[in-house]
Design an enzyme around this catalytic site. Structure first.
Site, PDB file in Angstrom:
ATOM      1  N   ALA A  71      -1.521  59.731 -31.941  1.00  0.00           N
ATOM      2  CA  ALA A  71      -2.230  60.099 -30.713  1.00  0.00           C
ATOM      3  C   ALA A  71      -1.971  61.560 -30.388  1.00  0.00           C
ATOM      4  O   ALA A  71      -0.949  62.132 -30.780  1.00  0.00           O
ATOM      5  CB  ALA A  71      -1.776  59.211 -29.551  1.00  0.00           C
ATOM      6  N   ASP A  72      -2.901  62.159 -29.681  1.00  0.00           N
ATOM      7  CA  ASP A  72      -2.719  63.518 -29.188  1.00  0.00           C
ATOM      8  C   ASP A  72      -3.309  63.594 -27.787  1.00  0.00           C
ATOM      9  O   ASP A  72      -4.464  63.225 -27.581  1.00  0.00           O
ATOM     10  CB  ASP A  72      -3.396  64.539 -30.106  1.00  0.00           C
ATOM     11  CG  ASP A  72      -3.034  65.958 -29.716  1.00  0.00           C
ATOM     12  OD1 ASP A  72      -1.886  66.367 -29.987  1.00  0.00           O
ATOM     13  OD2 ASP A  72      -3.881  66.656 -29.128  1.00  0.00           O
TER      14      ASP A  72
END
Length: 198
Positions: A71-72
Site C-alpha cells: 500500500a502507499d
C-alpha cells in the site's frame, strides 16, 4: 491458506490487518523506487508507487504462491502533495496549510500472487477545524507527526483536529479495510472462515 505477506514496515497497517482476522502473515520491507511523473493524477501516483513496492516485494519473497499486500498512502491538499515532514518547521507548514480546510487522503493498494497483480485506490476527505499556533506547536513537540504523511495521524492526538471524515476512516490510517477485504476475497481469501485464518 497460502503464505501471506504484508510488504510494509508500518505498525498501523500490521494492526489493521490483524484487526480483520489475518493473524499469520510475514512482514517484508522492499526497497522500491518511489519517484513518479508529476503529470500523473493523485490516484495514478499512489497506484504507481504501490505497484513498484509489490514488484520489489515479489522479488524479495521468492515465493510465487504467496499473497502479497502493498500500500502507499499520500495526503493531498488540492494538487499539493504532503509527504512526511522533513523537520518540525516543515510539519508546522503542513499543519498550518491543513488548518480549516478539507484535504484528501489517497491510498493505493496492490494485492499480488504469482503473475497476477491487482491495484485499486481509495480516497477519503478529511476536514480540519481551524488550529491555533499553540495547538500546532504543541502537537509537533509531542513527536507524533514526524513519521506521518501530512504530518498527522488521525488515530492519535490529531483526532482533536479532525472535524469531519467522508469515506473510509481506515484509509486515513493507511489501509482501507473495506477495499482490501474485497480484493483478498477476489484472491480466494475467506476472511470469515476459521479454517482460513488459523
Amino acid at each position: 491458506m497460502p503464505r501471506m505477506i504484508l510488504a510494509s514496515q508500518s505498525p498501523r497497517r500490521r494492526q489493521l490487518l490483524e484487526q480483520i482476522g489475518v493473524k499469520n502473515f510475514d512482514i517484508l520491507v522492499p526497497q522500491a523506487d518511489e519517484t513518479y511523473d508529476p503529470a500523473l493524477s493523485p490516484e495514478e501516483i499512489v497506484s504507481s508507487i504501490c505497484r513498484k513496492k509489490a514488484e520489489a516485494a515479489r522479488a524479495l519473497a521468492e515465493d510465487p504462491d504467496a499473497i502479497i499486500i502493498t500500500a502507499d498512502t499520500m495526503v493531498f491538499l488540492g494538487d499539493l502533495r504532503l509527504g512526511k515532514p522533513r523537520d518540525q518547521v516543515d510539519a508546522y507548514t503542513m499543519l498550518s496549510a491543513l488548518s480549516g480546510h478539507t484535504h484528501q487522503v489517497r491510498t493505493g493498494v496492490t494485492v499480488s500472487r504469482g503473475e497476477r497483480m491487482e491495484t485499486r485506490t481509495e480516497t477519503t476527505a478529511v476536514t480540519f477545524r481551524p488550529l491555533t499556533q499553540d495547538e500546532i506547536w504543541g502537537y509537533i513537540r509531542s513527536g507524533e507527526p514526524m513519521d506521518k504523511a501530512g504530518a498527522y495521524g488521525a488515530q492519535g492526538k490529531a483526532a482533536l483536529f479532525v472535524s469531519r471524515i467522508e469515506g473510509d476512516y481506515f484509509n486515513v490510517m493507511g489501509l482501507p479495510l473495506f477495499l482490501l477485504g474485497g480484493m483478498l476475497s477476489d484472491f480466494g481469501v475467506k476472511l470469515f472462515s476459521e479454517e482460513e485464518l488459523h
